[in-house]
Design a protein around this motif. Structure first.
Motif, short mmCIF file in Angstrom:
data_model
loop_
_atom_site.label_atom_id
_atom_site.label_comp_id
_atom_site.label_asym_id
_atom_site.label_seq_id
_atom_site.Cartn_x
_atom_site.Cartn_y
_atom_site.Cartn_z
N TYR A 1 14.37 -28.78 6.61
CA TYR A 1 13.16 -28.23 6.00
C TYR A 1 13.50 -27.72 4.61
N ILE A 2 12.68 -28.07 3.63
CA ILE A 2 12.87 -27.56 2.26
C ILE A 2 11.50 -27.20 1.70
N ASN A 3 11.50 -26.18 0.87
CA ASN A 3 10.28 -25.84 0.13
C ASN A 3 10.03 -26.87 -0.97
N HIS A 4 8.78 -27.04 -1.33
CA HIS A 4 8.43 -27.79 -2.54
C HIS A 4 7.80 -26.80 -3.50
N THR A 5 8.50 -26.49 -4.57
CA THR A 5 8.05 -25.45 -5.51
C THR A 5 8.45 -25.84 -6.92
N TYR A 6 7.48 -26.00 -7.78
CA TYR A 6 7.85 -26.26 -9.18
C TYR A 6 7.10 -25.34 -10.12
N THR A 7 6.60 -24.23 -9.57
CA THR A 7 5.91 -23.32 -10.48
C THR A 7 6.65 -21.97 -10.55
N SER A 8 6.00 -20.89 -10.15
CA SER A 8 6.55 -19.56 -10.40
C SER A 8 7.52 -19.10 -9.30
N HIS A 9 8.28 -18.06 -9.60
CA HIS A 9 9.15 -17.47 -8.59
C HIS A 9 8.36 -16.63 -7.58
N LEU A 10 7.12 -16.34 -7.89
CA LEU A 10 6.24 -15.76 -6.89
C LEU A 10 5.98 -16.82 -5.80
N ALA A 11 5.67 -18.03 -6.23
CA ALA A 11 5.49 -19.14 -5.28
C ALA A 11 6.82 -19.44 -4.57
N LEU A 12 7.92 -19.33 -5.31
CA LEU A 12 9.24 -19.58 -4.69
C LEU A 12 9.51 -18.57 -3.58
N SER A 13 9.27 -17.30 -3.88
CA SER A 13 9.51 -16.28 -2.86
C SER A 13 8.64 -16.53 -1.63
N ALA A 14 7.37 -16.83 -1.88
CA ALA A 14 6.46 -17.11 -0.74
C ALA A 14 6.99 -18.27 0.08
N SER A 15 7.46 -19.31 -0.59
CA SER A 15 7.95 -20.51 0.10
C SER A 15 9.19 -20.21 0.92
#
Lengths: 345, 345
Positions: free
Chosen positions: B252-266
């Protein structure tokens, strides 16, 4: 919201507004529509709403092309002729069984011999109450009418809950049950199809790609696929699904509860498939969607709906009637007006 | 457009705006978030954009709850501790191999030991050119770096075209290939997985339900699932998928290419899963998404990213920086203003 999907400025290369793939393109042949479709699918994939708005655009493209070449759309799609379809109407259960009985008797008196009913709480677990509703509907319609139940995703992915209703479906000769589960719960559909029979299980109105339709037929194992031409990507996508279903001896039906313009577009997609002889039929002469169309696909003396043998979709919009429903909408970003309801006359 | 999905007035009972299911609801426990989620899924199903906008709302709900109880979100989700993850960065091929080489060398010098690259025309059929790009990337990164390819749906559902690239993937030790096909082309994935190996096939960023994730693992046969917490329905949905994948020994991996707020949530969604030790890591200090966060999930001396041990998502928004990017948007229907960009300070 679909306007927003058409207009919202590009975020990145796979998140372009639908309009960017449509506006300014050549429209001279069905192949041009296929090109535009490919571009939308490639560039607007990340706009989840894209299939909805593009479906409307695509139907309009076929209508334009049909009017230009003075051919019905079904002929541009490669069908030699259009076969009439038996209509079924969509009428939910009333609040109480007595009213449901009256509603169904009225439908039968109006000449319809097939009805889809359901929701209004159906399936929530009160089987005695659901039985009363089903009994009232069957009695109102008569034993020889075709009766279908729309479960409106009530059981989520709970196959056990759905199976509890199978004896009721048998008792009242329900030809099929529609959307007992969430449209992506393929396994739940497959389990239920194995139990209840694939030709007694319908779904499809919520899907938005050809691949998803194929999965409903192949993996979920349903035998009745109901496609909303206005969600799945338009007439081209609906036609591909119809032919795929027909080859597999599954039943293809349109999902249409709005205008007869949408009905005509939906029927073009499977007009030439003789075995596919049923259609969902919107009949509400008091509604917006009825009044904006000058022509309607009326039910003939033989009880069947005929697809217009006229250029394009064969329906003219009554701009005067449409004007009565127009709402002023404005979307503005900074000083740029992205959208303002245009004058329609 | 997501604002439109949140706001657009109700059409019918299964087509309600997302806002109607969220605003005014109780928020005191994770169970309340689950209730709101069920309501959105039931009532906004016909709004295809609904999962996008609701994902953002759901992340905010978890952040609020975490701040109220002074707990990191991963603890509210039931994880005892958060395991650090190895980051990989996402850097597309440059226009020519020489620039790709420089780009990758720079990444390596910055300390990163894992990179996802691709697109910029990759896979269109010019295998010699694609080989040069892959060779340049591998040379720039060094033999011991982990290298992944994002094919960005280039082969549609054409498994033969994709298989032609397998020798290249072998030659340059590409750990997996991501999204070779349309995300709904489950059969194409299954065929390719049987050929190339399930742990060398990744997908998932485009899906928008838990069921679709399960189908990618079970039917499409992929071994690496990449979930965008901002599209799949939020942290709750992502966590359910992470646990499902983990039990099946998939990655399982997150898909995140925007903010570190989105990164933390992911990352919260799979923080406690020790075997799931990799994460997609956005690193672009010049961007909007970087500057609006006061804190960032920096890469430590051990080369790993640590999940904040702070209430909620552990990230504060810099309102001053955000203000610089605010755009005035107004959506008006008749005399009613549905939306006007609010003051953020």
């Amino acid at each position: 919201m679909s306007l927003a999907a058409f207009l919202t400025p590009e975020s990145h290369s796979t998140c372009r507004p639908v309009g960017a793939s449509v506006l300014g393109q050549r429209l001279e042949s069905p192949a041009d529509i296929a090109d535009i479709t490919r571009r939308v699918w490639q560039d607007s994939m990340n706009v989840l709403q894209a299939p909805h708005i593009y479906s409307g655009v695509e139907m309009a493209l076929w209508d334009l092309l049909g009017k230009r070449y003075e051919e019905p759309v079904y002929r541009l799609l490669g069908y030699d002729k259009a076969f009439a379809k038996q209509p079924y109407v969509v009428v939910p259960f009333a609040a109480v069984p007595e009213q449901t009985f009256e509603r169904m008797r009225h439908i039968r008196q109006a000449g319809y011999r097939a009805v889809k009913t359901g929701w209004s709480g159906f399936g929530h677990g009160n089987i005695a109450s659901d039985l009363s509703q089903l009994a009232a509907a069957r009695e109102g319609l008569g034993a020889d009418a075709r009766l279908f139940i729309d479960a409106a995703r009530i059981w989520g992915c709970d196959v056990v809950a759905a199976k509890r209703y199978c004896p009721l479906f048998d008792q009242f000769s329900i030809e099929w049950v529609e959307e007992p589960f969430d449209p992506t719960a393929l396994n739940a559909y497959a389990d239920f199809a194995a139990h209840h029979g694939r030709m007694r299980l319908a779904a499809g109105e919520n899907i938005h790609s050809i691949q998803q339709a194929q999965q409903l037929l192949n993996i979920a194992g349903i035998g009745v696929i109901q496609i909303d031409c206005g969600r799945v990507g338009g007439i081209g996508a609906a036609k591909e699904i119809a032919q795929y279903a027909d080859l597999r001896c599954a039943r293809y039906i349109n999902h249409t509860y709005t205008s007869h313009l949408a009905l005509s577009a939906s029927l073009q997609a499977y007009a030439g498939l003789e075995r596919q002889d049923l259609c969902e039929y919107p009949m509400d002469p008091t509604s917006l969607s009825w009044s904006i169309c000058r022509e309607h696909l009326l039910v003939g003396g033989d009880g069947e709906v005929t697809i217009p043998n006229a250029p394009g979709l064969g329906i003219t919009i009554s701009l005067d009637d449409l004007q009565r429903y127009v709402v002023d909408l404005e979307i503005r970003i900074g000083r740029t007006t992205l959208y303002r309801t245009p004058s329609i006359r």
